[in-house]
Every structure is written in C-alpha cells, then in structure tokens.
Design a protein around this motif. Structure first.
Motif, PDB file in Angstrom:
ATOM      1  N   SER A 198       0.809  -1.208   0.000  1.00 31.78           N
ATOM      2  CA  SER A 198       0.000   0.000   0.000  1.00 31.78           C
ATOM      3  C   SER A 198       0.847   1.266   0.000  1.00 31.78           C
ATOM      4  O   SER A 198       0.320   2.361  -0.178  1.00 31.78           O
ATOM      5  N   LEU A 199       2.164   1.127   0.205  1.00 34.07           N
ATOM      6  CA  LEU A 199       3.058   2.280   0.257  1.00 34.07           C
ATOM      7  C   LEU A 199       3.637   2.578  -1.123  1.00 34.07           C
ATOM      8  O   LEU A 199       4.099   1.668  -1.817  1.00 34.07           O
ATOM      9  N   ARG A 200       3.631   3.846  -1.502  1.00 37.10           N
ATOM     10  CA  ARG A 200       4.219   4.241  -2.777  1.00 37.10           C
ATOM     11  C   ARG A 200       5.736   4.017  -2.777  1.00 37.10           C
ATOM     12  O   ARG A 200       6.319   3.695  -3.809  1.00 37.10           O
ATOM     13  N   SER A 201       6.344   4.196  -1.603  1.00 33.06           N
ATOM     14  CA  SER A 201       7.799   4.020  -1.516  1.00 33.06           C
ATOM     15  C   SER A 201       8.217   2.600  -1.850  1.00 33.06           C
ATOM     16  O   SER A 201       9.333   2.376  -2.328  1.00 33.06           O
ATOM     17  N   THR A 202       7.345   1.623  -1.598  1.00 30.11           N
ATOM     18  CA  THR A 202       7.677   0.229  -1.915  1.00 30.11           C
ATOM     19  C   THR A 202       7.903   0.063  -3.419  1.00 30.11           C
ATOM     20  O   THR A 202       8.912  -0.495  -3.849  1.00 30.11           O
ATOM     21  N   TRP A 203       6.964   0.561  -4.202  1.00 31.39           N
ATOM     22  CA  TRP A 203       7.071   0.418  -5.661  1.00 31.39           C
ATOM     23  C   TRP A 203       8.267   1.191  -6.200  1.00 31.39           C
ATOM     24  O   TRP A 203       9.014   0.686  -7.057  1.00 31.39           O
ATOM     25  N   ILE A 204       8.470   2.400  -5.688  1.00 33.27           N
ATOM     26  CA  ILE A 204       9.570   3.227  -6.197  1.00 33.27           C
ATOM     27  C   ILE A 204      10.914   2.617  -5.861  1.00 33.27           C
ATOM     28  O   ILE A 204      11.798   2.496  -6.732  1.00 33.27           O
ATOM     29  N   VAL A 226      10.322  -0.200   6.120  1.00 30.88           N
ATOM     30  CA  VAL A 226       9.190  -1.073   6.419  1.00 30.88           C
ATOM     31  C   VAL A 226       8.888  -1.081   7.915  1.00 30.88           C
ATOM     32  O   VAL A 226       7.711  -1.083   8.325  1.00 30.88           O
ATOM     33  N   THR A 227       9.917  -1.072   8.756  1.00 29.65           N
ATOM     34  CA  THR A 227       9.702  -1.118  10.202  1.00 29.65           C
ATOM     35  C   THR A 227       9.843   0.248  10.860  1.00 29.65           C
ATOM     36  O   THR A 227       8.959   0.697  11.588  1.00 29.65           O
ATOM     37  N   ALA A 228      10.946   0.946  10.595  1.00 30.39           N
ATOM     38  CA  ALA A 228      11.172   2.233  11.252  1.00 30.39           C
ATOM     39  C   ALA A 228      10.142   3.272  10.815  1.00 30.39           C
ATOM     40  O   ALA A 228       9.841   4.199  11.570  1.00 30.39           O
ATOM     41  N   GLY A 229       9.604   3.129   9.608  1.00 28.82           N
ATOM     42  CA  GLY A 229       8.606   4.068   9.138  1.00 28.82           C
ATOM     43  C   GLY A 229       7.363   4.087  10.022  1.00 28.82           C
ATOM     44  O   GLY A 229       6.740   5.139  10.223  1.00 28.82           O
TER      45      GLY A 229
END
Length: 279
Positions: free
Chosen positions: A37-43, A103-106
């Motif tokens: 669901s996070l945009r940062s994952t795809w980027i 993924v965790t610290a965010g």
C-alpha cells in the motif's frame, strides 16, 4: 386480597459476534497488504531492479568495448559474464536495504506501530511477518534481476573471453546466490529498522556495515585483514555468488552460513528490544 402473578421475562439476546483470532497467517497477510500500500515500496523496488540491471549491462558493454579496442581496464581483465552481470549488486543492496529499514522504522516515525501492536499484543509475530514478507519480495526482485541481467549481458560479451552460458559450472549457483543475498539484506534492513526505531539511524548503520567498515578494515595490517575481512557481512555475502575463490575468501556455503548468522543477530536484537521495551 390481590394475587401477584409473576411473569417470566424473555431473556434478552444479543447478536453473536464473529470470533476473530490473531494468527500468524493473518498477521502476515496484514503486513503484506501494508507493504504494497506504500508508494515508496514500488519506487524503491523499481530503483533496486534498475540498479541491478543497468549497472550490470553498463559493465558488460564497457568490457566489450575494452576488448574491441585492446585497452581494457585492469579491474575488468579477469571478468566473466557472471561477474559483469552482478556488478550492480552493491548498488541494488542499498535500495533494498533502505526499503527494509522503512518497512519497520517508518511505522515508528508515523506512530502507526501503536495500532499495529494493539492489534497484535504478542508483538514478535509482527517482526517475523514484516521480515518474511519483505525478505521474500527482495529475494524475488534480486533473483529476477540477476537472471535478466545475465541473459542480456551474455549476449553483449558473446565471442569474448568472458562469454558464459547458464550451463557453465557455477553460473546458476551464483545467480541464485545473488538473489538470496539481496533477500537477506532486505531482512537485515527490516531488523535494523525495528532495532533502532529510526529511519536515519537504520540507514546509517546499514550503509556503514555494508560499505564503510570494509573500507576501514583495509587500513589494518594484512595479517589482520585476512583474519577479519572474510567474515564481514558484505564480504561473506559476496562469496555467496562469486564464481572464483581463494585463500582470503570463504566458500559459498561458508559465506551463506556467516551471513545467516549476521541476519540472525540483527533479528535477535530487534526481537529483544521489541519484546522488552515500550513503543
């Protein structure tokens, strides 16, 4: 005289609520959904794949042009199609490791970790699920990137001393080892994010561990370097996908064992802090 008559009241009924249980499968499914669901994952995954493929193909093209001109760089003199294709691994590991930290610290930086742990009071299943979900994604991205780069790169270096095919001894093992290494780097990033609870701190420790410390070790006397260097996380990981080994490097099996120990150490530290301290 009046007669009192007791009337039985009908018991009040409430609608049955479905019984929900916190299970490992449901926690893993929740973390999987949050990851995508996070945009940062795809980027960041796209950047990791781009670094792996682009730098590998650039290295192969540079080797080809050097062979054709007769002025090849010393660093590329003993290269193979595998080593050229995996040239971008050092850059891809940063992207995947940084995403693991996020993924965790965010969740700690946004405060969402409170809601997560309220839903999963036992806490540790959250860490295992985050590490497993992202580790599998990083493994898939690293493995696909390694094979795609090799299949394209071997065509670029065809007809040169570096030419190789998938049927050559050790090629499949090296490509799978590179994917496994990148997957474990993602797990380490996830553990560092949970351990330090800071995006900046997790990324700093990750970069120092994978890139800065090996450079500092090179300043030590040679005898010390030979004893310490093979067991550093980055060097042990590199031995997992290297085609050739010498007395100063570990075998692929030994490198995997050492890197698994580093991964377990990071996860153990994260699990201890998550279980013992408040969020």
């Amino acid at each position: 005289m009046s007669t009192l008559t007791a009337t039985a009241e009908e018991p009040r009924t409430t609608p049955d609520r479905p019984a929900y249980r916190v299970t490992g499968r449901r926690v893993l499914s929740s973390e999987w959904a949050k990851l995508w669901s996070l945009r940062s994952t795809w980027i960041t995954l796209g950047l990791g794949l781009l670094f792996l493929v682009a730098f590998g193909l650039i290295a192969a093209s540079r080797y080809k042009s050097g062979i054709g001109s007769g002025h090849i760089d010393r660093d590329f003199a003993d290269s193979t199609a595998v080593s050229l294709s995996l040239f971008g691994t050092n850059f891809a590991q940063l992207a995947l490791g940084v995403l693991g930290v996020l993924v965790t610290a965010g969740e700690y930086s946004t405060g969402m970790i409170r809601s997560t742990l309220a839903a999963v009071p036992r806490r540790l299943p959250v860490l295992w699920s985050k590490a497993a979900a992202f580790g599998l994604v990083a493994l898939a991205v690293g493995t696909v990137g390694a094979f795609v780069t090799f299949l394209i790169g071997k065509g670029i270096v065809s007809g040169t001393p570096a030419a190789m095919n998938l049927s050559h001894a050790g090629v499949m093992q090296s490509l799978l080892g590179a994917g496994l290494y990148l997957g474990l780097v993602g797990v380490i990033g996830t553990a560092l994010g949970a351990l330090l609870r800071s995006v900046a701190g997790g990324i700093s420790v990750l970069v120092a561990t994978l890139m800065l410390i090996p450079g500092l070790i090179s300043l030590l006397p040679t005898s010390w370097q030979n004893d310490i260097s093979p067991y550093l996380p980055s060097n042990a990981g590199e031995s997992m996908f290297a085609l050739t080994h010498d007395s100063t490097t570990l075998s692929p099996g030994a490198g995997l064992l050492v890197f698994l120990c580093w991964t377990a150490l990071a996860l153990g530290g994260a699990a201890y802090r998550l279980a013992r301290t408040d969020v």
